[in-house]
Design a protein around this motif. Structure first.
Motif, PDB file in Angstrom:
ATOM      1  N   GLN A  72       0.822  -1.207   0.000  1.00 51.98           N
ATOM      2  CA  GLN A  72       0.000   0.000   0.000  1.00 51.98           C
ATOM      3  C   GLN A  72       0.859   1.261   0.000  1.00 51.98           C
ATOM      4  OE1 GLN A  72      -3.131  -0.093   2.991  1.00 51.98           O
ATOM      5  NE2 GLN A  72      -3.386  -2.290   2.663  1.00 51.98           N
ATOM      6  N   SER A  73       1.958   1.249   0.730  1.00 54.07           N
ATOM      7  CA  SER A  73       2.855   2.409   0.757  1.00 54.07           C
ATOM      8  C   SER A  73       3.496   2.632  -0.606  1.00 54.07           C
ATOM      9  CB  SER A  73       3.937   2.232   1.818  1.00 54.07           C
ATOM     10  OG  SER A  73       3.358   2.237   3.100  1.00 54.07           O
ATOM     11  N   SER A  74       3.822   1.561  -1.288  1.00 58.40           N
ATOM     12  CA  SER A  74       4.386   1.690  -2.632  1.00 58.40           C
ATOM     13  C   SER A  74       3.366   2.300  -3.591  1.00 58.40           C
ATOM     14  CB  SER A  74       4.831   0.327  -3.156  1.00 58.40           C
ATOM     15  OG  SER A  74       5.872  -0.174  -2.352  1.00 58.40           O
ATOM     16  N   LEU A  75       2.135   1.847  -3.492  1.00 61.03           N
ATOM     17  CA  LEU A  75       1.078   2.418  -4.332  1.00 61.03           C
ATOM     18  C   LEU A  75       0.890   3.899  -4.023  1.00 61.03           C
ATOM     19  CD1 LEU A  75      -1.190   2.223  -6.421  1.00 61.03           C
ATOM     20  CD2 LEU A  75      -2.677   1.336  -4.585  1.00 61.03           C
ATOM     21  N   LEU A  76       0.863   4.254  -2.743  1.00 66.57           N
ATOM     22  CA  LEU A  76       0.734   5.666  -2.365  1.00 66.57           C
ATOM     23  C   LEU A  76       1.921   6.482  -2.873  1.00 66.57           C
ATOM     24  CD1 LEU A  76      -0.658   5.354   1.258  1.00 66.57           C
ATOM     25  CD2 LEU A  76      -1.856   6.238  -0.747  1.00 66.57           C
ATOM     26  N   GLY A  77       3.115   5.916  -2.813  1.00 68.34           N
ATOM     27  CA  GLY A  77       4.290   6.596  -3.337  1.00 68.34           C
ATOM     28  C   GLY A  77       4.164   6.876  -4.823  1.00 68.34           C
ATOM     29  N   LEU A  78       3.676   5.891  -5.561  1.00 69.11           N
ATOM     30  CA  LEU A  78       3.481   6.075  -7.002  1.00 69.11           C
ATOM     31  C   LEU A  78       2.436   7.148  -7.279  1.00 69.11           C
ATOM     32  CD1 LEU A  78       3.470   2.324  -8.055  1.00 69.11           C
ATOM     33  CD2 LEU A  78       5.239   4.009  -8.654  1.00 69.11           C
ATOM     34  N   LEU A  79       1.316   7.082  -6.552  1.00 70.43           N
ATOM     35  CA  LEU A  79       0.209   8.010  -6.791  1.00 70.43           C
ATOM     36  C   LEU A  79       0.496   9.428  -6.285  1.00 70.43           C
ATOM     37  CD1 LEU A  79      -2.746   5.678  -5.759  1.00 70.43           C
ATOM     38  CD2 LEU A  79      -2.290   6.507  -8.069  1.00 70.43           C
ATOM     39  N   GLN A  80       0.968   9.535  -5.051  1.00 69.83           N
ATOM     40  CA  GLN A  80       1.062  10.839  -4.410  1.00 69.83           C
ATOM     41  C   GLN A  80       2.437  11.499  -4.509  1.00 69.83           C
ATOM     42  OE1 GLN A  80      -0.415  10.446  -0.398  1.00 69.83           O
ATOM     43  NE2 GLN A  80      -2.411   9.716  -1.083  1.00 69.83           N
ATOM     44  N   VAL A  81       3.484  10.716  -4.450  1.00 68.34           N
ATOM     45  CA  VAL A  81       4.824  11.297  -4.496  1.00 68.34           C
ATOM     46  C   VAL A  81       5.296  11.434  -5.943  1.00 68.34           C
ATOM     47  CG1 VAL A  81       7.225  11.057  -3.745  1.00 68.34           C
ATOM     48  CG2 VAL A  81       5.361  10.390  -2.205  1.00 68.34           C
ATOM     49  N   ALA A  82       5.258  10.321  -6.687  1.00 70.98           N
ATOM     50  CA  ALA A  82       5.688  10.356  -8.088  1.00 70.98           C
ATOM     51  C   ALA A  82       4.601  10.920  -9.003  1.00 70.98           C
ATOM     52  CB  ALA A  82       6.093   8.961  -8.547  1.00 70.98           C
ATOM     53  N   GLU A 110       9.264   9.748 -14.595  1.00 72.78           N
ATOM     54  CA  GLU A 110       8.279   8.866 -13.963  1.00 72.78           C
ATOM     55  C   GLU A 110       8.801   7.431 -13.910  1.00 72.78           C
ATOM     56  OE1 GLU A 110       4.022  10.967 -15.105  1.00 72.78           O
ATOM     57  OE2 GLU A 110       5.021   9.701 -16.597  1.00 72.78           O
ATOM     58  N   ARG A 111       9.436   6.973 -14.988  1.00 69.80           N
ATOM     59  CA  ARG A 111       9.969   5.605 -15.023  1.00 69.80           C
ATOM     60  C   ARG A 111      11.030   5.439 -13.939  1.00 69.80           C
ATOM     61  NH1 ARG A 111       7.861   1.161 -16.076  1.00 69.80           N
ATOM     62  NH2 ARG A 111       8.599   0.913 -13.994  1.00 69.80           N
ATOM     63  N   HIS A 112      11.899   6.436 -13.804  1.00 72.78           N
ATOM     64  CA  HIS A 112      12.937   6.399 -12.770  1.00 72.78           C
ATOM     65  C   HIS A 112      12.305   6.316 -11.376  1.00 72.78           C
ATOM     66  CE1 HIS A 112      15.455   8.363  -9.706  1.00 72.78           C
ATOM     67  NE2 HIS A 112      16.414   7.628 -10.239  1.00 72.78           N
ATOM     68  N   ASP A 113      11.356   7.209 -11.107  1.00 73.87           N
ATOM     69  CA  ASP A 113      10.709   7.232  -9.794  1.00 73.87           C
ATOM     70  C   ASP A 113       9.983   5.914  -9.513  1.00 73.87           C
ATOM     71  OD1 ASP A 113      11.670   9.806  -9.532  1.00 73.87           O
ATOM     72  OD2 ASP A 113       9.728  10.769  -9.856  1.00 73.87           O
ATOM     73  N   ALA A 114       9.286   5.397 -10.515  1.00 73.29           N
ATOM     74  CA  ALA A 114       8.578   4.125 -10.354  1.00 73.29           C
ATOM     75  C   ALA A 114       9.560   2.993 -10.078  1.00 73.29           C
ATOM     76  CB  ALA A 114       7.740   3.817 -11.592  1.00 73.29           C
ATOM     77  N   ASP A 115      10.693   2.992 -10.785  1.00 73.00           N
ATOM     78  CA  ASP A 115      11.701   1.948 -10.555  1.00 73.00           C
ATOM     79  C   ASP A 115      12.225   1.991  -9.124  1.00 73.00           C
ATOM     80  OD1 ASP A 115      11.526   0.919 -13.135  1.00 73.00           O
ATOM     81  OD2 ASP A 115      13.330   1.951 -13.853  1.00 73.00           O
ATOM     82  N   VAL A 116      12.505   3.182  -8.621  1.00 77.26           N
ATOM     83  CA  VAL A 116      13.019   3.305  -7.253  1.00 77.26           C
ATOM     84  C   VAL A 116      11.982   2.784  -6.250  1.00 77.26           C
ATOM     85  CG1 VAL A 116      13.695   4.947  -5.448  1.00 77.26           C
ATOM     86  CG2 VAL A 116      14.610   5.192  -7.770  1.00 77.26           C
ATOM     87  N   ILE A 117      10.743   3.219  -6.407  1.00 74.81           N
ATOM     88  CA  ILE A 117       9.681   2.805  -5.476  1.00 74.81           C
ATOM     89  C   ILE A 117       9.435   1.302  -5.558  1.00 74.81           C
ATOM     90  CG2 ILE A 117       7.195   2.985  -5.007  1.00 74.81           C
ATOM     91  CD1 ILE A 117       7.493   5.995  -5.911  1.00 74.81           C
TER      92      ILE A 117
END
Length: 109
Positions: free
Chosen positions: A41-51, A78-85
């Motif tokens: 859930q935190s990863s999903l929130l990171g993708l949605l809200q942070v990235a 976005e690809r970079h941020d998604a990869d990190v998360i």
């Protein structure tokens, strides 16, 4: 048993699917299930809200399932941020799997 499937395409994680309850402890006191849920859930929130990536997702609380898929047309940032998360998510899930493999089925395809 909680089943987690991570799907990769071109060496990038593109989707995550998790379902089921681990059965490690009683409902409401299952620390393994709670830990896995928190990671995902935190990863999903990171993708949605942070990235700020428009991730498609579905949740079914009765079945204990969560799925999400990244859009195909990500920018380089976005690809970079998604990869990190998502690689951080995978590292956390692999750590849980090492300790609790009787309760987790982790598949990376």
């Amino acid at each position: 048993m909680t089943d987690v499937t991570i799907t990769r395409k071109n060496n990038h994680i593109v989707s995550v699917k998790a379902s089921g309850h681990t059965g490690y402890g009683e409902s409401g006191e299952d620390i393994v299930c709670a830990g896995i849920s928190t990671l995902i859930q935190s990863s999903l929130l990171g993708l949605l809200q942070v990235a700020q990536i428009n991730v498609k997702y579905t949740v079914n609380e009765e079945e204990g399932s969560l799925r999400f898929t990244l859009p195909e047309n990500l920018t380089e940032m976005e690809r970079h941020d998604a990869d990190v998360i998502l690689n951080t998510l995978l590292a956390g899930l692999q750590d849980f799997y090492t300790e609790y493999s009787d309760y987790i089925n982790l598949e990376v395809i």
